[in-house]
Scaffold this motif. Structure first.
Motif, PDB file in Angstrom:
ATOM      1  N   ASN A 285       0.546  -1.289   0.075  1.00  0.00           N
ATOM      2  CA  ASN A 285       0.027   0.124  -0.118  1.00  0.00           C
ATOM      3  C   ASN A 285       0.735   1.422  -0.079  1.00  0.00           C
ATOM      4  O   ASN A 285       0.094   2.454  -0.299  1.00  0.00           O
ATOM      5  CB  ASN A 285      -0.786  -0.065   1.011  1.00  0.00           C
ATOM      6  CG  ASN A 285      -1.708  -1.131   1.297  1.00  0.00           C
ATOM      7  OD1 ASN A 285      -2.534  -1.293   0.380  1.00  0.00           O
ATOM      8  ND2 ASN A 285      -2.015  -2.069   2.231  1.00  0.00           N
ATOM      9  N   TYR A 286       2.317   1.263   0.179  1.00  0.00           N
ATOM     10  CA  TYR A 286       2.864   2.501   0.255  1.00  0.00           C
ATOM     11  C   TYR A 286       4.210   2.526  -0.493  1.00  0.00           C
ATOM     12  O   TYR A 286       4.375   3.379  -1.314  1.00  0.00           O
ATOM     13  CB  TYR A 286       3.496   2.641   1.762  1.00  0.00           C
ATOM     14  CG  TYR A 286       4.168   3.651   1.959  1.00  0.00           C
ATOM     15  CD1 TYR A 286       3.654   5.000   2.027  1.00  0.00           C
ATOM     16  CD2 TYR A 286       5.552   3.673   2.200  1.00  0.00           C
ATOM     17  CE1 TYR A 286       4.484   6.267   2.260  1.00  0.00           C
ATOM     18  CE2 TYR A 286       6.545   4.889   2.336  1.00  0.00           C
ATOM     19  CZ  TYR A 286       5.723   6.374   2.402  1.00  0.00           C
ATOM     20  OH  TYR A 286       6.663   7.076   2.232  1.00  0.00           O
ATOM     21  N   ILE A 287       4.849   1.542  -0.799  1.00  0.00           N
ATOM     22  CA  ILE A 287       6.159   1.404  -1.487  1.00  0.00           C
ATOM     23  C   ILE A 287       5.868   1.721  -3.046  1.00  0.00           C
ATOM     24  O   ILE A 287       4.887   1.072  -3.448  1.00  0.00           O
ATOM     25  CB  ILE A 287       6.742   0.021  -1.517  1.00  0.00           C
ATOM     26  CG1 ILE A 287       7.226   0.025   0.076  1.00  0.00           C
ATOM     27  CG2 ILE A 287       7.914   0.038  -2.319  1.00  0.00           C
ATOM     28  CD1 ILE A 287       8.517   0.968   0.428  1.00  0.00           C
ATOM     29  N   ASP A 288       6.465   2.570  -3.616  1.00  0.00           N
ATOM     30  CA  ASP A 288       6.332   2.707  -5.039  1.00  0.00           C
ATOM     31  C   ASP A 288       6.765   1.876  -5.872  1.00  0.00           C
ATOM     32  O   ASP A 288       7.877   1.401  -5.794  1.00  0.00           O
ATOM     33  CB  ASP A 288       7.180   3.967  -5.372  1.00  0.00           C
ATOM     34  CG  ASP A 288       6.902   4.605  -6.831  1.00  0.00           C
ATOM     35  OD1 ASP A 288       7.273   3.773  -7.596  1.00  0.00           O
ATOM     36  OD2 ASP A 288       6.289   5.503  -7.162  1.00  0.00           O
ATOM     37  N   ALA A 289       5.692   1.068  -6.597  1.00  0.00           N
ATOM     38  CA  ALA A 289       6.058  -0.301  -7.453  1.00  0.00           C
ATOM     39  C   ALA A 289       6.890  -0.026  -8.453  1.00  0.00           C
ATOM     40  O   ALA A 289       7.853  -0.882  -8.471  1.00  0.00           O
ATOM     41  CB  ALA A 289       4.750  -0.920  -7.788  1.00  0.00           C
ATOM     42  N   TYR A 290       6.972   1.110  -8.949  1.00  0.00           N
ATOM     43  CA  TYR A 290       8.072   1.373 -10.277  1.00  0.00           C
ATOM     44  C   TYR A 290       9.401   1.489  -9.820  1.00  0.00           C
ATOM     45  O   TYR A 290      10.105   0.720 -10.289  1.00  0.00           O
ATOM     46  CB  TYR A 290       7.382   2.539 -10.916  1.00  0.00           C
ATOM     47  CG  TYR A 290       8.522   2.943 -12.160  1.00  0.00           C
ATOM     48  CD1 TYR A 290       8.329   2.297 -13.226  1.00  0.00           C
ATOM     49  CD2 TYR A 290       9.186   3.851 -11.853  1.00  0.00           C
ATOM     50  CE1 TYR A 290       9.254   2.649 -14.332  1.00  0.00           C
ATOM     51  CE2 TYR A 290      10.328   4.370 -13.096  1.00  0.00           C
ATOM     52  CZ  TYR A 290      10.051   3.778 -14.156  1.00  0.00           C
ATOM     53  OH  TYR A 290      10.923   4.043 -15.163  1.00  0.00           O
ATOM     54  N   GLN A 291       9.604   2.169  -8.772  1.00  0.00           N
ATOM     55  CA  GLN A 291      10.904   2.224  -8.080  1.00  0.00           C
ATOM     56  C   GLN A 291      11.296   0.980  -7.508  1.00  0.00           C
ATOM     57  O   GLN A 291      12.641   0.720  -7.647  1.00  0.00           O
ATOM     58  CB  GLN A 291      10.958   3.707  -7.071  1.00  0.00           C
ATOM     59  CG  GLN A 291      10.674   4.932  -7.383  1.00  0.00           C
ATOM     60  CD  GLN A 291      11.713   5.389  -8.690  1.00  0.00           C
ATOM     61  OE1 GLN A 291      12.794   5.003  -8.255  1.00  0.00           O
ATOM     62  NE2 GLN A 291      11.432   6.414  -9.336  1.00  0.00           N
ATOM     63  N   LEU A 292      10.377   0.352  -7.037  1.00  0.00           N
ATOM     64  CA  LEU A 292      10.892  -1.020  -6.286  1.00  0.00           C
ATOM     65  C   LEU A 292      11.256  -1.763  -7.544  1.00  0.00           C
ATOM     66  O   LEU A 292      12.319  -2.759  -7.068  1.00  0.00           O
ATOM     67  CB  LEU A 292       9.779  -1.605  -5.450  1.00  0.00           C
ATOM     68  CG  LEU A 292       9.901  -2.734  -4.858  1.00  0.00           C
ATOM     69  CD1 LEU A 292      10.923  -2.838  -3.672  1.00  0.00           C
ATOM     70  CD2 LEU A 292       8.616  -3.491  -4.208  1.00  0.00           C
ATOM     71  N   THR A 293      10.493  -2.066  -8.644  1.00  0.00           N
ATOM     72  CA  THR A 293      10.829  -2.837  -9.802  1.00  0.00           C
ATOM     73  C   THR A 293      12.157  -2.495 -10.221  1.00  0.00           C
ATOM     74  O   THR A 293      13.104  -3.594 -10.357  1.00  0.00           O
ATOM     75  CB  THR A 293       9.866  -2.732 -10.796  1.00  0.00           C
ATOM     76  OG1 THR A 293       8.685  -3.089 -10.216  1.00  0.00           O
ATOM     77  CG2 THR A 293      10.193  -3.855 -11.857  1.00  0.00           C
ATOM     78  N   ASN A 294      12.554  -1.184 -10.443  1.00  0.00           N
ATOM     79  CA  ASN A 294      14.155  -0.777 -10.824  1.00  0.00           C
ATOM     80  C   ASN A 294      14.894  -1.128  -9.836  1.00  0.00           C
ATOM     81  O   ASN A 294      16.023  -1.649 -10.407  1.00  0.00           O
ATOM     82  CB  ASN A 294      13.883   0.693 -11.015  1.00  0.00           C
ATOM     83  CG  ASN A 294      13.232   1.163 -12.261  1.00  0.00           C
ATOM     84  OD1 ASN A 294      12.596   0.314 -13.249  1.00  0.00           O
ATOM     85  ND2 ASN A 294      12.873   2.541 -12.114  1.00  0.00           N
ATOM     86  N   PHE A 295      14.821  -1.204  -8.852  1.00  0.00           N
ATOM     87  CA  PHE A 295      15.851  -1.365  -7.521  1.00  0.00           C
ATOM     88  C   PHE A 295      15.981  -3.019  -7.634  1.00  0.00           C
ATOM     89  O   PHE A 295      17.261  -3.303  -7.579  1.00  0.00           O
ATOM     90  CB  PHE A 295      15.459  -0.994  -6.518  1.00  0.00           C
ATOM     91  CG  PHE A 295      16.386  -1.079  -5.048  1.00  0.00           C
ATOM     92  CD1 PHE A 295      17.416  -0.216  -5.121  1.00  0.00           C
ATOM     93  CD2 PHE A 295      16.213  -2.191  -4.258  1.00  0.00           C
ATOM     94  CE1 PHE A 295      18.149  -0.429  -4.055  1.00  0.00           C
ATOM     95  CE2 PHE A 295      16.916  -2.309  -3.281  1.00  0.00           C
ATOM     96  CZ  PHE A 295      18.285  -1.410  -3.124  1.00  0.00           C
ATOM     97  N   ILE A 296      15.040  -3.894  -7.746  1.00  0.00           N
ATOM     98  CA  ILE A 296      15.210  -5.021  -7.249  1.00  0.00           C
ATOM     99  C   ILE A 296      15.526  -5.947  -8.615  1.00  0.00           C
ATOM    100  O   ILE A 296      15.963  -6.976  -8.396  1.00  0.00           O
ATOM    101  CB  ILE A 296      14.136  -5.655  -6.676  1.00  0.00           C
ATOM    102  CG1 ILE A 296      12.845  -5.895  -7.583  1.00  0.00           C
ATOM    103  CG2 ILE A 296      13.713  -5.176  -5.337  1.00  0.00           C
ATOM    104  CD1 ILE A 296      11.634  -6.463  -6.958  1.00  0.00           C
TER     105      ILE A 296
END
Length: 479
Positions: A261-272
């Motif tokens: 509900n909080y973490i930005d999915a787009y930035q998370l995808t790029n990071f992982i």
């Protein structure tokens, strides 16, 4: 009181540790997924989930644990006091673990009733297995350095269980159920139940009880309770255990909501993505295309890996400076890296992962010390009263553990409800629900940890007294 030998083989230490690995396949699942299972998979309202978790957990804490502890201390068998409990509860605990996370097709009232019954039985059987298992550490050896050693073995095993549950379990649930979390969690829990049962049986067959109570040292339940009330280190440890597990349950049960509900999915995808590419190249590809479950797993992985590193430093630091001092210092430092989560934006992925890693490392140093200190409290009681009541002391600590788990887990659903969280809402989470989620992984779980640090100032078993107790008890046992 007699002690046959102080030195333990690596096989026995390893066998003993498997019991906690098995228990934590259940316990870590409760911490991490119970609230989420009830609200987002099983379909209970947040208020009903809160009531079930709190009421059943409170009854279990104050009812099941003292009764099991009192009976276990008075158990007499050819296998000792505590090992028979591990043997006889292994299979029933596995069965109820599967049933508690199953989703039968009942109407809503039937679902609520089923959840109450299965959660009650799960906590009863967990207490009947894990409390005697924990008390067993107090009678395997009377040597405090060996006790520190088995605690380190034990909590490395705990970290492996935590690693699986928090890193791989959500992606595997989605993978096993082909996107259906209800089917996936039943499949995963079935396998965990089989593996956990086998591990508990190995614990039974590889361990021995060496600190044996003589007939003249046996006491009544009234004597045991009187000793507890007068035991100041026990009171401190009871409060500390409760506070510790309030924090663990609160933050552990909130991370999945935080990622969804909080973490930005787009930035998370790029990071992982680079990490997932490496994992895929070595055959680990069940994370699939779900960045939330993958990121959630990798986030927990970083913390747990560094917790294991911290656990490796725990014994030498405790041997040199004493358990109390090391526990307090590193609990305080680790809490700072929880509190800072409140400041992170949804796009601060590297900072979020980095803070989790640092928290894991510093908190890992404290992990083996809690239960080793409780075993020391049992020694303190024997030293002061010339009577030993190992299981009743551990049962009191299990009251703290279950109460902390109950309060922390129920606070997750209660706080989310207070901030207006609606499970699987088509409109997404409100700004108030997001604020509640942030507070649940930062400010709220920091408070019990900070109070615990202050409580340790009143814990009188320092390094000097540890050595004195061990020396005096050794003299008594030899005589």
């Amino acid at each position: 009181m007699t002690t046959k030998t102080n030195k333990l083989s690596r096989i026995e230490k390893f066998g003993y540790s498997l019991g906690d690995l098995a228990a934590n396949l259940v316990f870590q699942t409760l911490i991490t997924y119970l609230a989420y299972f009830y609200t987002d998979i099983y379909g209970l309202e947040s208020d009903d989930a809160t009531t079930i978790i709190f009421v059943v957990g409170t009854v279990a804490a104050f009812g099941f644990n003292p009764i099991v502890g009192a009976i276990a201390d008075r158990t007499q068998s050819r296998w000792g006091k505590f090992r028979p409990w591990i043997l006889y509860t292994a299979i029933p605990l596995g069965i109820i673990s599967v049933l508690a996370f199953s989703t039968p097709n009942f109407n809503y009232n039937g679902k609520v009733t089923y959840a109450v019954v299965t959660y009650t039985l799960l906590l009863l059987l967990y207490a009947s297995s894990n409390l005697p298992y924990s008390a067993l550490s107090g009678v395997i050896t009377g040597n405090m350095k060996e006790r520190n050693s088995i605690s380190s073995y034990r909590f490395v095993a705990v970290m492996f269980a935590q690693f699986f549950v928090q890193v791989f379990m959500l992606p595997i649930i989605i993978y096993a159920g082909d996107g259906d979390k209800a089917i996936g969690i039943e499949i995963v829990m079935t396998w965990l139940a089989v593996i956990g049962t086998i591990m508990l049986l190995i614990t039974f067959f590889t361990t021995r009880e060496r600190v044996i109570t003589k007939e003249e040292q046996k006491s009544s339940l009234k004597d045991d309770l009187s000793d507890l009330i007068k035991n100041k280190p026990w009171i401190v440890m009871l409060l500390l255990t409760t506070l510790t597990f309030i924090s663990l349950a609160m933050k552990g049960g909130s991370y999945v909501y935080y990622f969804e509900n909080y973490i930005d999915a787009y930035q998370l995808t790029n990071f992982i993505s680079p990490i997932l590419d490496v994992l895929t190249s070595i055959g680990i590809n069940f994370f699939g295309n779900d960045p939330v479950s993958a990121g959630f797993g990798l986030f927990n992985a970083g913390g747990i890996i560094f917790m294991i590193v911290g656990i490796g430093l725990s014994k030498p630091l405790a041997d040199k400076y004493g358990k109390r001092n090391i526990f307090g210092i590193f609990l305080f430092i680790s809490t700072l890296f929880i509190l800072v989560f409140y400041l992170f934006k949804s796009t601060d992925i590297a900072l979020i992962f980095g803070s989790q890693i640092l928290h894991g490392f510093f908190y890992g140093i404290t992990i083996p010390l809690l239960w080793a200190m409780i075993a020391d409290v049992a020694d303190f009681s024997e030293w002061k009263n010339y009577r030993r009541a190992t299981a009743i002391i551990f049962s009191a600590m299990m009251v703290g553990l279950k109460l902390g788990l109950t309060i922390g887990s129920s606070l997750v659903t209660q706080v989310l409800s207070f901030y207006g969280y609606v499970a699987n809402s088509e409109f997404g989470p409100s700004s108030e629900a997001i604020l509640g989620t942030k507070l649940l992984v930062s400010v709220y779980p920091s408070i019990p940890f900070f109070i615990g640090v202050v409580l340790l100032l009143f814990y009188e078993i320092n390094k000097s007294l540890e050595s004195q107790i061990e020396f005096d008890l050794k003299q008594r046992r030899n005589n």
